[in-house]
Design an enzyme around this catalytic site. Structure first.
Site, PDB file in Angstrom:
ATOM      1  N   HIS A 292       3.072   3.349  -8.920  1.00 33.78           N
ATOM      2  CA  HIS A 292       2.900   1.907  -9.166  1.00 33.78           C
ATOM      3  C   HIS A 292       4.150   1.324  -9.826  1.00 33.78           C
ATOM      4  O   HIS A 292       4.574   0.217  -9.518  1.00 33.78           O
ATOM      5  CB  HIS A 292       1.670   1.669 -10.045  1.00 33.78           C
TER       6      HIS A 292
ATOM      7  N   ASP B 123       0.832  -1.207   0.000  1.00 39.13           N
ATOM      8  CA  ASP B 123       0.000   0.000   0.000  1.00 39.13           C
ATOM      9  C   ASP B 123       0.867   1.258   0.000  1.00 39.13           C
ATOM     10  O   ASP B 123       1.979   1.256   0.541  1.00 39.13           O
ATOM     11  CB  ASP B 123      -0.906  -0.027   1.247  1.00 39.13           C
TER      12      ASP B 123
ATOM     13  N   LEU C   5      11.164 -20.560  -4.809  1.00 37.86           N
ATOM     14  CA  LEU C   5      10.199 -19.670  -4.130  1.00 37.86           C
ATOM     15  C   LEU C   5       8.886 -19.694  -4.902  1.00 37.86           C
ATOM     16  O   LEU C   5       8.879 -19.519  -6.129  1.00 37.86           O
ATOM     17  CB  LEU C   5      10.753 -18.228  -4.111  1.00 37.86           C
TER      18      LEU C   5
HETATM   19  C1  FPP Z   1      -1.689   0.226  -3.446  1.00 37.40           C
HETATM   20  O1  FPP Z   1      -1.273   1.549  -3.548  1.00 37.40           O
HETATM   21  C2  FPP Z   1      -1.192  -0.605  -4.509  1.00 37.40           C
HETATM   22  C3  FPP Z   1      -1.932  -1.125  -5.515  1.00 37.40           C
HETATM   23  C4  FPP Z   1      -3.374  -0.884  -5.682  1.00 37.40           C
HETATM   24  C5  FPP Z   1      -1.384  -1.971  -6.567  1.00 37.40           C
HETATM   25  C6  FPP Z   1      -0.108  -2.699  -6.261  1.00 37.40           C
HETATM   26  C7  FPP Z   1       0.715  -2.724  -7.478  1.00 37.40           C
HETATM   27  C8  FPP Z   1       2.056  -2.675  -7.528  1.00 37.40           C
HETATM   28  C9  FPP Z   1       2.914  -2.712  -6.356  1.00 37.40           C
HETATM   29  C10 FPP Z   1       2.799  -2.528  -8.806  1.00 37.40           C
HETATM   30  C11 FPP Z   1       2.686  -3.633  -9.762  1.00 37.40           C
HETATM   31  C12 FPP Z   1       2.947  -4.968  -9.227  1.00 37.40           C
HETATM   32  C13 FPP Z   1       2.971  -6.055  -9.997  1.00 37.40           C
HETATM   33  C14 FPP Z   1       3.155  -7.378  -9.371  1.00 37.40           C
HETATM   34  C15 FPP Z   1       2.817  -5.984 -11.440  1.00 37.40           C
HETATM   35  P1  FPP Z   1      -2.382   2.679  -3.650  1.00 37.40           P
HETATM   36  O2  FPP Z   1      -2.532   3.039  -5.078  1.00 37.40           O
HETATM   37  O3  FPP Z   1      -3.640   2.222  -2.986  1.00 37.40           O
HETATM   38  O4  FPP Z   1      -1.700   3.822  -2.830  1.00 37.40           O
HETATM   39  P2  FPP Z   1      -2.427   4.968  -1.988  1.00 37.40           P
HETATM   40  O5  FPP Z   1      -3.231   4.284  -0.909  1.00 37.40           O
HETATM   41  O6  FPP Z   1      -1.296   5.760  -1.445  1.00 37.40           O
HETATM   42  O7  FPP Z   1      -3.281   5.731  -2.947  1.00 37.40           O
END
Ligand code: FPP
Length: 237
Positions: free
Chosen positions: A34, A17, A128
């Site tokens: 991201h 997150d 893994l």
């Molecule tokens: C949360 O941050 C994260 C996500 C919704 C997506 C997770 C994706 C990645 C880490 C990148 C891609 C990974 C792969 C495996 C391809 P948020 O957008 O909710 O952050 P915020 O709460 O600060 O808005």
């Protein structure tokens, strides 16, 4: 290299997150957050492998994430495609075996195809097990298991009286995968957000204030050290 430390977790699950807030703090678009998050994924996978962690489950896209603006969903799907195309072949050389959990049929067709071929290409690796939760929601997972059980019972293949917790566990998307020992959430939020509700019943939870793109090998080691200091009793004394 030495064997896995017996005090370290066999299975780590992570709620990644804070990508958006990381980007906002830097005056960047959310998609850059991201993208930076995908770099943390690479580093964490590598570190898990070094530490002989056996299973790593990452919450990469939730059922609820479909309600984000179309451009952000598209950016996340593009990152997934890129990750499967570029990062998985490198990870495969290191012995990573890929799995995916969630309502995968909701993903764009080309993502499903790329996912299926990455899963097939890595299927004989053993170092893994990397499990990507995609279009994943724990309540949806339990609903899907309940439907399956109801169908089997209605068809006369399952006696309702015989249903126990194993009957449910073996019909979840994670059937065959041990429950997580350690659940990590980044960005300081103290929520589970519909992630692995059944499987984390006895997981130790570590919450760090760092945003996911800032979460690196040293942070993972620190979370594992904290886990090793916990006294897991599983309800006993
Ligand atoms: C949360 O941050 C994260 C996500 C919704 C997506 C997770 C994706 C990645 C880490 C990148 C891609 C990974 C792969 C495996 C391809 P948020 O957008 O909710 O952050 P915020 O709460 O600060 O808005």
């Amino acid at each position: 290299m030495s064997e896995r430390n017996p005090h370290s977790p066999e299975h780590i699950a992570i709620i990644m997150d804070g990508n958006g807030r990381w980007a906002r703090e830097k005056g960047l678009p959310r998609r850059d957050g991201h993208r930076a998050g995908a770099e943390s994924v690479r580093e964490v996978v590598e570190t898990c492998k070094e530490l002989k962690i056996k299973f790593l489950t990452l919450f990469a896209f939730s059922s609820e994430n479909w309600s984000r603006p179309r451009t952000e969903v598209q950016a996340l799907m593009a990152l997934l495609r890129e990750f499967l195309k570029k990062k998985i072949p490198e990870m495969s050389k290191q012995g990573v075996r890929l799995h995916a959990i969630g309502r995968l049929h909701d993903l764009p067709e080309d993502c499903q195809e790329a996912l299926n071929s990455a899963i097939a290409e890595t299927s004989s690796n053993t170092a893994l097990d990397l499990i990507l939760a995609l279009s994943y929601g724990a309540r949806e997972e339990i609903v899907d298991a309940a439907r399956q059980i109801a169908c089997e019972a209605a068809a006369g293949h399952l006696d309702p009286e015989s249903i126990d917790s194993n009957s449910i566990a073996t019909r979840l998307y994670t059937a065959g995968i041990p429950d997580p020992d350690l659940l990590i959430r980044t960005s300081g939020e103290c929520r589970i957000s519909n992630f692995l509700l059944w499987q984390i019943s006895y997981a130790e939870i570590v919450i760090t204030d760092k945003f996911w793109p800032d979460f690196k090998a040293a942070d993972l080691r620190q979370a594992i050290d904290e886990y090793a200091r916990r006294n897991r009793r599983f309800g006993a004394i």
